[in-house]
Motif scaffolding. Structure first.
Motif, PDB file in Angstrom:
ATOM      1  N   UNK A  80       0.723  -1.020   0.071  1.00  0.00           N
ATOM      2  CA  UNK A  80       0.135   0.056   0.009  1.00  0.00           C
ATOM      3  C   UNK A  80       0.743   1.121   0.027  1.00  0.00           C
ATOM      4  N   UNK A  81       2.139   1.208   0.854  1.00  0.00           N
ATOM      5  CA  UNK A  81       3.014   2.237   0.737  1.00  0.00           C
ATOM      6  C   UNK A  81       3.376   2.684  -0.778  1.00  0.00           C
ATOM      7  N   UNK A  82       3.799   1.380  -1.492  1.00  0.00           N
ATOM      8  CA  UNK A  82       4.380   1.593  -2.734  1.00  0.00           C
ATOM      9  C   UNK A  82       3.125   2.286  -3.753  1.00  0.00           C
ATOM     10  N   UNK A  83       1.749   2.080  -3.523  1.00  0.00           N
ATOM     11  CA  UNK A  83       0.812   2.469  -4.404  1.00  0.00           C
ATOM     12  C   UNK A  83       0.754   4.030  -4.008  1.00  0.00           C
ATOM     13  N   UNK A  84       0.970   4.442  -2.930  1.00  0.00           N
ATOM     14  CA  UNK A  84       0.947   5.772  -2.443  1.00  0.00           C
ATOM     15  C   UNK A  84       2.021   6.537  -3.167  1.00  0.00           C
ATOM     16  N   UNK A  85       3.168   5.841  -3.123  1.00  0.00           N
ATOM     17  CA  UNK A  85       4.631   6.491  -4.005  1.00  0.00           C
ATOM     18  C   UNK A  85       4.184   6.381  -5.451  1.00  0.00           C
ATOM     19  N   UNK A  86       3.354   5.779  -5.865  1.00  0.00           N
ATOM     20  CA  UNK A  86       2.765   5.839  -7.353  1.00  0.00           C
ATOM     21  C   UNK A  86       4.313   5.531  -8.161  1.00  0.00           C
ATOM     22  N   UNK A  87       4.785   4.286  -8.121  1.00  0.00           N
ATOM     23  CA  UNK A  87       6.025   4.040  -8.790  1.00  0.00           C
ATOM     24  C   UNK A  87       5.842   2.986  -9.825  1.00  0.00           C
ATOM     25  N   UNK A  88       4.490   2.494 -10.150  1.00  0.00           N
ATOM     26  CA  UNK A  88       4.258   1.727 -11.269  1.00  0.00           C
ATOM     27  C   UNK A  88       4.331   0.084 -10.818  1.00  0.00           C
ATOM     28  N   UNK A  89       3.670  -0.793 -11.541  1.00  0.00           N
ATOM     29  CA  UNK A  89       3.537  -2.076 -11.066  1.00  0.00           C
ATOM     30  C   UNK A  89       4.752  -2.944 -11.288  1.00  0.00           C
ATOM     31  N   UNK A  90       5.865  -2.639 -12.286  1.00  0.00           N
ATOM     32  CA  UNK A  90       6.994  -3.466 -12.248  1.00  0.00           C
ATOM     33  C   UNK A  90       7.915  -3.125 -11.168  1.00  0.00           C
ATOM     34  N   UNK A  91       8.067  -1.761 -10.741  1.00  0.00           N
ATOM     35  CA  UNK A  91       8.840  -1.607  -9.818  1.00  0.00           C
ATOM     36  C   UNK A  91       8.451  -2.095  -8.471  1.00  0.00           C
ATOM     37  N   UNK A  92       6.996  -2.015  -8.095  1.00  0.00           N
ATOM     38  CA  UNK A  92       6.469  -2.326  -6.960  1.00  0.00           C
ATOM     39  C   UNK A  92       6.666  -3.794  -6.879  1.00  0.00           C
ATOM     40  N   UNK A  93       6.769  -4.698  -8.095  1.00  0.00           N
ATOM     41  CA  UNK A  93       6.948  -6.120  -8.136  1.00  0.00           C
ATOM     42  C   UNK A  93       8.085  -6.493  -7.617  1.00  0.00           C
ATOM     43  N   UNK A  94       9.161  -5.915  -8.286  1.00  0.00           N
ATOM     44  CA  UNK A  94      10.541  -5.981  -7.858  1.00  0.00           C
ATOM     45  C   UNK A  94      10.726  -5.893  -6.391  1.00  0.00           C
ATOM     46  N   UNK A  95      10.236  -4.720  -5.776  1.00  0.00           N
ATOM     47  CA  UNK A  95      10.539  -4.116  -4.552  1.00  0.00           C
ATOM     48  C   UNK A  95       9.914  -5.304  -3.499  1.00  0.00           C
ATOM     49  N   UNK A  96       8.689  -5.703  -3.907  1.00  0.00           N
ATOM     50  CA  UNK A  96       8.005  -6.776  -3.190  1.00  0.00           C
ATOM     51  C   UNK A  96       8.799  -8.143  -3.133  1.00  0.00           C
ATOM     52  N   UNK A  97       9.375  -8.390  -4.345  1.00  0.00           N
ATOM     53  CA  UNK A  97      10.078  -9.453  -4.383  1.00  0.00           C
ATOM     54  C   UNK A  97      11.216  -9.575  -3.542  1.00  0.00           C
ATOM     55  N   UNK A  98      11.914  -8.482  -3.290  1.00  0.00           N
ATOM     56  CA  UNK A  98      12.991  -8.162  -2.648  1.00  0.00           C
ATOM     57  C   UNK A  98      12.744  -8.348  -1.107  1.00  0.00           C
ATOM     58  N   UNK A  99      11.557  -7.882  -0.934  1.00  0.00           N
ATOM     59  CA  UNK A  99      11.092  -7.853   0.696  1.00  0.00           C
ATOM     60  C   UNK A  99      10.733  -9.341   0.986  1.00  0.00           C
ATOM     61  N   UNK A 100       9.837 -10.083   0.050  1.00  0.00           N
ATOM     62  CA  UNK A 100       9.353 -11.371   0.454  1.00  0.00           C
ATOM     63  C   UNK A 100      10.544 -12.363   0.359  1.00  0.00           C
ATOM     64  N   UNK A 101      11.343 -12.361  -0.555  1.00  0.00           N
ATOM     65  CA  UNK A 101      12.063 -13.457  -1.066  1.00  0.00           C
ATOM     66  C   UNK A 101      13.543 -13.122  -0.942  1.00  0.00           C
ATOM     67  N   UNK A 102      14.000 -11.965  -0.834  1.00  0.00           N
ATOM     68  CA  UNK A 102      15.460 -11.553  -0.934  1.00  0.00           C
ATOM     69  C   UNK A 102      15.798 -10.829   0.482  1.00  0.00           C
ATOM     70  N   UNK A 103      15.082 -11.069   1.558  1.00  0.00           N
ATOM     71  CA  UNK A 103      15.473 -10.733   2.697  1.00  0.00           C
ATOM     72  C   UNK A 103      15.040 -11.978   3.784  1.00  0.00           C
TER      73      UNK A 103
END
Length: 426
Positions: free
Chosen positions: A38-61
């Motif tokens: 939801x914070x990324x949606x508020x930042x308005x960064x687009x779906x692809x960047x949101x997906x990569x950052x979410x992947x970093x949070x979920x799988x890369x940490x």
């Protein structure tokens, strides 16, 4: 161990048994993911960047691994994150009273689970006043701060009443001469260790650093922006946290005390991405760099650390767990609380008793005699080379028939098993 997390987990254990222990960690992890999204949606960064950052949070940490453990890290993170994200609200309308009170209360309540949240609060409240006062309004900031501090102070008062120290068991641990956690040498060593582990387990930090270089070179730094605000919070949080915590995390996957900083890096990346120049080649290169950090993080956290956890469990715990499950004895006396943490899955099959010192062991023996129970298992604690001292070696055990179970009586890495018989008339 601090009481809040076992206290809120107890109803789930009563409803679901051992599986109930994992309800709060898993649900809290889901809340963290949803809040970051939801914070990324508020930042308005687009779906692809949101997906990569979410992947970093979920799988890369390694944070996700803690959703599979009975530990208070994920609920502490979920509560702290609610406070952080609230300060990133839009500045188009002034907030009411309920929002800042609830968000501040959540941030303060995070202290009840994770004491390093105090380091976050120490920088977040003044930083929010400087950078986010327009979005929060003075009244909103005051209510947010008041709720945060009030709930944290309540925690101090309850701890002082129960333990005689405002920080409870954490404070007692920190002032222990055995740990000496606040000496300059210990603080420096802890800082270096946690910094190295942060670099290893949060490779997205390389992406954040690259964005900072680009923004500085391009002179695109906006000092009143959300990413500068979050960066200040993250940078100051780290040394404050290092001073507060008793160790670098010990024998655990990833630097668990720094997980708040990991979430801040994700949010910094989201908000800083909007300021990156609209140059297709540059942005493509940045995306490739982010993808590379995600892949590195996936290998280290999702693959290597998961294998490590499974390997450690199979070697350290499973032999003892399997052996105890197959024994007929119902009563099990434990020399250390760590044993219960590892073998707690058998709590519905066995009756575990604390025999951490001579006094507790003596009370247990008296209770067993009163119940006419004359045989039980005693589990001592140790390592691969030696068994640590326990009540079984002291005068209180004199007259008992003690038999090691197997040649060296050790199962797994740490667990030394003995069959104890109370002679009639003893």
């Amino acid at each position: 161990f601090p009481y809040p997390y076992p206290l809120v987990s107890a109803p789930f254990y009563a409803l679901l048994g051992v599986r109930g222990y994992y309800v709060i960690p898993v649900v809290a992890m889901w809340i963290v993911w949803i809040t970051v999204y939801l914070a990324m949606r508020r930042a308005c960064i687009g779906p692809w960047m949101s997906a990569l950052l979410m992947a970093s949070l979920v799988f890369a940490m390694p944070i996700t691994l803690y959703a599979a453990t009975f530990w208070e890290h994920t609920p502490g993170l979920a509560l702290a994150l609610a406070g952080i994200v609230y300060t990133l609200r839009y500045d188009d309308i002034e907030p009411g009273k309920r929002g800042p009170l609830l968000a501040g209360g959540a941030l303060g309540f995070a202290v009840w689970f994770r004491p390093e949240t105090l380091a976050l609060i120490a920088i977040l409240l003044p930083a929010a006043f400087i950078w986010r006062r327009r979005a929060l309004g003075f009244r909103g900031w005051f209510l947010f701060s008041f709720a945060t501090v009030s709930v944290a102070v309540l925690f101090f008062l309850v701890n002082t009443w129960i333990y005689g120290h405002p920080l409870g068991t954490h404070g007692i641990q920190m002032r222990s001469a055995e740990i000496a956690a606040t000496t300059p040498h210990a603080i420096v060593d802890r800082f270096v260790s946690l910094a190295k582990m942060t670099i290893r387990f949060a490779p997205i930090g390389g992406f954040v650093a690259a964005m900072a270089v680009v923004l500085i070179v391009a002179r695109r730094i906006a000092w009143r922006s959300e990413y500068v605000y979050l960066s200040v919070v993250a940078i100051v949080f780290f040394p404050l946290m290092v001073y507060m915590v008793p160790s670098d995390g010990g024998f655990q996957p990833g630097p668990r005390f720094v997980f708040i900083g990991f979430l801040l890096m994700i949010l910094i990346a989201a908000y800083a991405w909007r300021a990156i120049p609209q140059n297709k080649l540059l942005r493509s290169a940045m995306v490739v760099l982010l993808l590379a950090t995600v892949l590195v993080g996936v290998k280290r956290s999702a693959l290597d650390e998961t294998r490590w956890v499974v390997k450690q469990y199979n070697e350290r715990v499973l032999p003892a767990y399997t052996f105890l499950a197959g024994r007929d004895e119902q009563i099990v006396a434990l020399a250390r609380v760590e044993i219960m943490l590892e073998l707690g899955g058998l709590a519905e099959q066995k009756d575990f008793f604390a025999a951490f010192d001579d006094e507790k062991f003596s009370k247990l023996l008296a209770g067993l005699r009163a119940q006419k129970i004359d045989k039980f298992i005693f589990i001592a604690f140790g390592d691969l080379t030696e068994e640590y001292d326990s009540a079984l070696r002291h005068e209180v055990a004199k007259g008992l028939q003690i038999e090691p179970l197997d040649d060296d009586c050790r199962y797994g890495t740490h667990f030394y098993f003995y069959s104890v018989t109370i002679p009639h008339g003893a």
